[in-house]
Scaffold this active site. Sequence first.
Site, PDB file in Angstrom:
ATOM      1  N   THR A 109       0.318   5.288  -1.526  1.00  0.00           N
ATOM      2  CA  THR A 109      -0.165   6.366  -0.656  1.00  0.00           C
ATOM      3  C   THR A 109       0.323   7.745  -1.126  1.00  0.00           C
ATOM      4  OG1 THR A 109       1.628   5.826   0.863  1.00  0.00           O
ATOM      5  CG2 THR A 109      -0.555   5.078   1.487  1.00  0.00           C
TER       6      THR A 109
ATOM      7  N   CYS B 216     -17.636 -10.608 -17.130  1.00  0.00           N
ATOM      8  CA  CYS B 216     -19.017 -11.063 -17.006  1.00  0.00           C
ATOM      9  C   CYS B 216     -19.009 -12.499 -16.498  1.00  0.00           C
ATOM     10  CB  CYS B 216     -19.711 -10.995 -18.364  1.00  0.00           C
ATOM     11  SG  CYS B 216     -21.322 -11.832 -18.347  1.00  0.00           S
TER      12      CYS B 216
ATOM     13  N   ALA C  19       0.801  -1.223   0.000  1.00  0.00           N
ATOM     14  CA  ALA C  19       0.000   0.000   0.000  1.00  0.00           C
ATOM     15  C   ALA C  19       0.837   1.279   0.000  1.00  0.00           C
ATOM     16  CB  ALA C  19      -0.929   0.000   1.207  1.00  0.00           C
TER      17      ALA C  19
ATOM     18  N   HIS D  55      -3.174  -9.552  -5.494  1.00  0.00           N
ATOM     19  CA  HIS D  55      -4.529  -9.379  -4.954  1.00  0.00           C
ATOM     20  C   HIS D  55      -5.508  -8.968  -6.050  1.00  0.00           C
ATOM     21  CE1 HIS D  55      -2.788  -8.697  -0.638  1.00  0.00           C
ATOM     22  NE2 HIS D  55      -2.790  -9.963  -0.998  1.00  0.00           N
TER      23      HIS D  55
ATOM     24  N   PHE E  18      -5.507   1.175   3.324  1.00  0.00           N
ATOM     25  CA  PHE E  18      -6.713   0.652   3.985  1.00  0.00           C
ATOM     26  C   PHE E  18      -6.465   0.150   5.395  1.00  0.00           C
ATOM     27  CE2 PHE E  18      -7.914  -0.462  -0.585  1.00  0.00           C
ATOM     28  CZ  PHE E  18      -8.461   0.789  -0.775  1.00  0.00           C
ATOM     29  N   ARG E  19      -5.206  -0.254   5.657  1.00  0.00           N
ATOM     30  CA  ARG E  19      -4.922  -0.827   6.972  1.00  0.00           C
ATOM     31  C   ARG E  19      -4.358   0.189   7.968  1.00  0.00           C
ATOM     32  NH1 ARG E  19      -5.941  -6.023   6.653  1.00  0.00           N
ATOM     33  NH2 ARG E  19      -6.092  -6.781   4.520  1.00  0.00           N
TER      34      ARG E  19
HETATM   35 ZN    ZN Z   1     -21.886 -11.438 -20.566  1.00  0.00          ZN
END
Ligand code: ZN
Length: 238
Positions: free
Chosen positions: A27, A128, A23, A120, A34-35
């Site tokens: 920044t 989709c 992270a 991550h 987030f932490r």
């Molecule tokens: Zn689709």
Amino acid sequence: MKDYEKLQKMIDESDNIVFFGGAGVSTESGIKDFRSKDGLYNMDFEYPAEVMLSNYMFFTNTEKFYEFYKKYMNSLEYKPNITHNYLKKLEDNGKLKAIITQNIDGLHQKAGSKNVLEVHGTTYTNHCLDCGKEYDAEYVFNSDGIPKCECGGIIKPDVVLYGEMLPECFIEAQEFIRNADLLIVAGTSLTVNPAAGLVGLFRGKHLVIINNDKTPYDSKAELVINDKLSNIFNKLKA
Ligand code: ZN
């Protein structure tokens, strides 16, 4: 010799560098950690952030998931900073073999880096669930309610949600770290597994950790720099 000069020497002498970032790399672009103390994980929501961003929430309450996701995960407006830009140059020179990142903001790609392993996942691509068609971040963040595919299916971000398996690139990341001779770890407290455990695989010459605070791997590193990343990367030559 100053710390950044020591790092410069290692970079100059190496042609198999791997960067592993967290992270703290983002920044300085304005993206919240987030932490951190005032980060997402310490804020008060109906459910903790880990639940809001879970696979369970996505499938049981897609609308609530997307309300949260669109509000807090949108990094479309942010720009790469000194660190991202330096790494792009180091890749262009052929020295940097891979960027392994815990961030999902796509800023390394925005800086032009090619070999970015996002352990991550990423907010930048989405698929989709029914037909597999890919959609970009603009489409998802600018949609009303639940983003839908032209086929009518629900679109899901390529982010690794809580409760999901790690992506295939995690295996590739392990390989890059095993084979590197200089590993630069930056902007991560190395406390969140399994990503943090990647560092334990390193067998190369130089392990360098750059972070504001201490990490559990500091004692294993040849060089630990507790400073803002821009203060260091600003002074380095690719
Ligand atoms: Zn689709």
